[in-house]
Design a protein around this motif. Structure first.
Motif, short mmCIF file in Angstrom:
data_model
loop_
_atom_site.label_atom_id
_atom_site.label_comp_id
_atom_site.label_asym_id
_atom_site.label_seq_id
_atom_site.Cartn_x
_atom_site.Cartn_y
_atom_site.Cartn_z
N GLY A 89 0.83 -1.19 0.00
CA GLY A 89 0.00 0.00 0.00
C GLY A 89 0.87 1.24 0.00
N VAL A 111 -2.52 3.39 3.85
CA VAL A 111 -3.73 2.91 3.17
C VAL A 111 -3.32 1.77 2.24
CG1 VAL A 111 -4.92 5.14 3.26
CG2 VAL A 111 -3.52 4.57 1.25
N THR A 112 -4.24 0.85 2.01
CA THR A 112 -3.97 -0.25 1.09
C THR A 112 -4.09 0.22 -0.35
OG1 THR A 112 -6.28 -0.95 1.11
CG2 THR A 112 -4.83 -1.94 2.77
N TYR A 115 -7.29 1.93 -1.70
CA TYR A 115 -7.66 3.29 -1.29
C TYR A 115 -6.69 4.35 -1.82
CZ TYR A 115 -11.03 1.15 1.83
OH TYR A 115 -12.09 0.43 2.32
N ARG A 116 -5.87 3.93 -2.77
CA ARG A 116 -4.89 4.87 -3.32
C ARG A 116 -5.57 6.10 -3.91
NH1 ARG A 116 -1.23 3.77 -8.74
NH2 ARG A 116 -0.66 5.96 -9.07
N THR A 118 -8.70 7.15 -3.43
CA THR A 118 -9.82 7.70 -2.66
C THR A 118 -9.58 9.18 -2.38
OG1 THR A 118 -10.24 5.57 -1.60
CG2 THR A 118 -11.10 7.52 -0.50
N ARG A 120 -9.18 12.60 -0.61
CA ARG A 120 -8.92 13.01 0.77
C ARG A 120 -8.84 14.53 0.80
NH1 ARG A 120 -6.60 7.86 0.47
NH2 ARG A 120 -4.99 8.64 -0.95
N GLN A 180 -10.26 9.77 7.42
CA GLN A 180 -10.45 9.46 6.01
C GLN A 180 -9.89 8.08 5.65
OE1 GLN A 180 -8.51 13.05 4.56
NE2 GLN A 180 -10.50 14.00 4.13
N GLY A 181 -9.98 7.16 6.59
CA GLY A 181 -9.56 5.78 6.33
C GLY A 181 -8.07 5.53 6.39
N VAL A 182 -7.29 6.54 6.82
CA VAL A 182 -5.83 6.37 6.92
C VAL A 182 -5.49 5.85 8.30
CG1 VAL A 182 -3.60 7.49 6.69
CG2 VAL A 182 -5.54 8.30 5.31
#
Length: 226
Positions: A89, A111-112, A115-116, A118, A120, A180-182
């Motif tokens: 990731g 992030v994996t 989600y690169r 996604t 933010r 934000q998913g990080v």
């Protein structure tokens, strides 16, 4: 039968060589004690109470715990990375505007691959982390692929120039607000090598081998017949 003189050279050589190998093993044990103490001190520094980022920052402050509040700028750098649990990731390095008007770099975490891309957008965050000057880059590290937006090492001066910030990087340990998913990846001493014990064992094994070969050679000489 061999004379005492014929035994003496290999005996002296074996004793001296074994002594040298043993001294190298004990030196590695002293290095192990020194490195363990240093790592303990570093960990204590990492775990110390956070403080505001000093006005003047330099690499001697590496691992200093800090607390900052502000907003990400929406501009970011993706650094190729990975974890044992999640695989490959990226580390997300964001431009960050603090409440007191400074622009710094914030390593928000991981992030994996999924989600690169996604979005933010700018987000208000409260961050506890550590100042850091990673030594990720080496002579074999490729240059950033700016077209793909991928970097292969955290190079603080180059990232600061790219995102127009101070050359100051905070690695997040705890984040309040919209993450934000990080996923934060705190600074850790786990990646700092401490192989002195294995080196010491190797030197002691070499010493034992040398002593054994010397004893075997002396035995052969003493049994030799003419």
């Amino acid at each position: 039968m061999p004379t005492q003189r014929s035994i003496l050279p290999p005996l002296i050589f074996g004793i001296v060589t074994t002594a040298i190998l043993l001294s190298l093993g004990f030196w590695q044990l002293r290095r192990l004690e020194w490195k363990s103490t240093m790592l303990t001190e570093i960990q204590a520094g990492i775990d110390a109470p956070p403080q505001p980022i000093p006005a003047e920052v330099d690499p001697s402050m590496k691992y200093m715990p800090v607390a900052v509040t502000g907003r990400t700028t929406g501009e970011e750098i993706l650094v190729l990375s990975g974890t044992k649990e999640l695989g490959g990731g990226y580390n997300i390095i964001s431009g960050f505007e603090t409440d007191d008007g400074r622009r710094i770099l914030l390593d928000r975490g991981f992030v994996t691959q999924d989600y690169r891309r996604t979005p933010r957008p700018p987000a208000a965050l409260r961050v506890v982390g550590n100042l850091h000057w990673p030594q990720d880059k080496s002579s074999s590290t490729p240059a950033p692929d700016l077209e793909a937006g991928i970097w292969f090492a955290r190079d603080v001066p180059a990232m600061a120039e790219m995102l127009k910030t101070e050359p100051v990087l905070v690695v997040a340990a705890e984040v309040g607000g919209d993450t934000q998913g990080v996923m934060p990846i705190p600074v850790s001493i786990e990646g700092v090598p401490n192989s002195h014990l294995s080196y010491a064992v190797q030197w002691f094994l070499f010493a034992a081998t040398c002593a054994g070969m010397t004893a075997w050679l002396i035995w052969r000489i003493r049994r030799r017949t003419y």
